[in-house]
Scaffold this motif. Structure first.
Motif, PDB file in Angstrom:
ATOM      1  N   GLU A  32       0.824  -1.209   0.000  1.00 21.92           N
ATOM      2  CA  GLU A  32       0.000   0.000   0.000  1.00 21.92           C
ATOM      3  C   GLU A  32       0.858   1.258   0.000  1.00 21.92           C
ATOM      4  N   ILE A  33       1.839   1.301   0.894  1.00 19.78           N
ATOM      5  CA  ILE A  33       2.704   2.482   0.984  1.00 19.78           C
ATOM      6  C   ILE A  33       3.528   2.640  -0.289  1.00 19.78           C
ATOM      7  N   TYR A  34       4.057   1.540  -0.806  1.00 23.06           N
ATOM      8  CA  TYR A  34       4.831   1.590  -2.053  1.00 23.06           C
ATOM      9  C   TYR A  34       3.954   2.100  -3.196  1.00 23.06           C
ATOM     10  N   GLY A  35       2.705   1.677  -3.214  1.00 23.34           N
ATOM     11  CA  GLY A  35       1.787   2.149  -4.249  1.00 23.34           C
ATOM     12  C   GLY A  35       1.595   3.653  -4.211  1.00 23.34           C
ATOM     13  N   TYR A  36       1.467   4.209  -3.011  1.00 24.75           N
ATOM     14  CA  TYR A  36       1.334   5.667  -2.893  1.00 24.75           C
ATOM     15  C   TYR A  36       2.595   6.375  -3.383  1.00 24.75           C
ATOM     16  N   PHE A  37       3.756   5.903  -2.926  1.00 28.30           N
ATOM     17  CA  PHE A  37       5.014   6.530  -3.342  1.00 28.30           C
ATOM     18  C   PHE A  37       5.218   6.432  -4.845  1.00 28.30           C
ATOM     19  N   PHE A  38       4.910   5.254  -5.418  1.00 27.16           N
ATOM     20  CA  PHE A  38       5.107   5.060  -6.847  1.00 27.16           C
ATOM     21  C   PHE A  38       4.130   5.923  -7.646  1.00 27.16           C
ATOM     22  N   ALA A  39       2.900   6.061  -7.149  1.00 20.63           N
ATOM     23  CA  ALA A  39       1.926   6.919  -7.832  1.00 20.63           C
ATOM     24  C   ALA A  39       2.403   8.369  -7.845  1.00 20.63           C
TER      25      ALA A  39
END
Length: 96
Positions: A32-39
């Motif tokens: 979830e956190i990686y998804g936010y950073f990558f977005a």
């Protein structure tokens, strides 16, 4: 040579997202956190060239955008230096 260096730099940026996220936020909600950073990274990667083009259209030069980018990069470097060191993680021995 420039294309190779740019490619290496882009590869390092994307890998650093996962590395830094795992060190500072742990693995509990990694995806979830990686998804936010990558977005955020992908949004900036797409929006940056648009802003650069608009800067050129308005001012006739890329210089204002590059100066702002240079200041932002300097701030980012200072923030990276200011990060606290993460505690060493002890990997438990497997019980056989």
């Amino acid at each position: 040579m420039a294309a190779v260096l740019i490619g290496l730099g882009l590869g390092a940026e994307i890998d650093l997202i996962a590395f830094m996220q795992s060190r500072y936020f742990g693995h509990k909600a990694f995806g979830e956190i990686y998804g936010y950073f990558f977005a955020i990274f992908m949004f900036a990667s797409g929006f940056g060239p648009f802003l650069m083009g608009q800067t050129f259209r308005i001012s006739g030069s890329y210089e204002p955008f590059l100066l702002v980018s240079m200041v932002g990069l300097g701030i980012a470097c200072l923030l990276m230096v200011a990060l606290r060191r993460t505690p060493e993680r002890v990997v438990p021995a497997h019980v056989t």
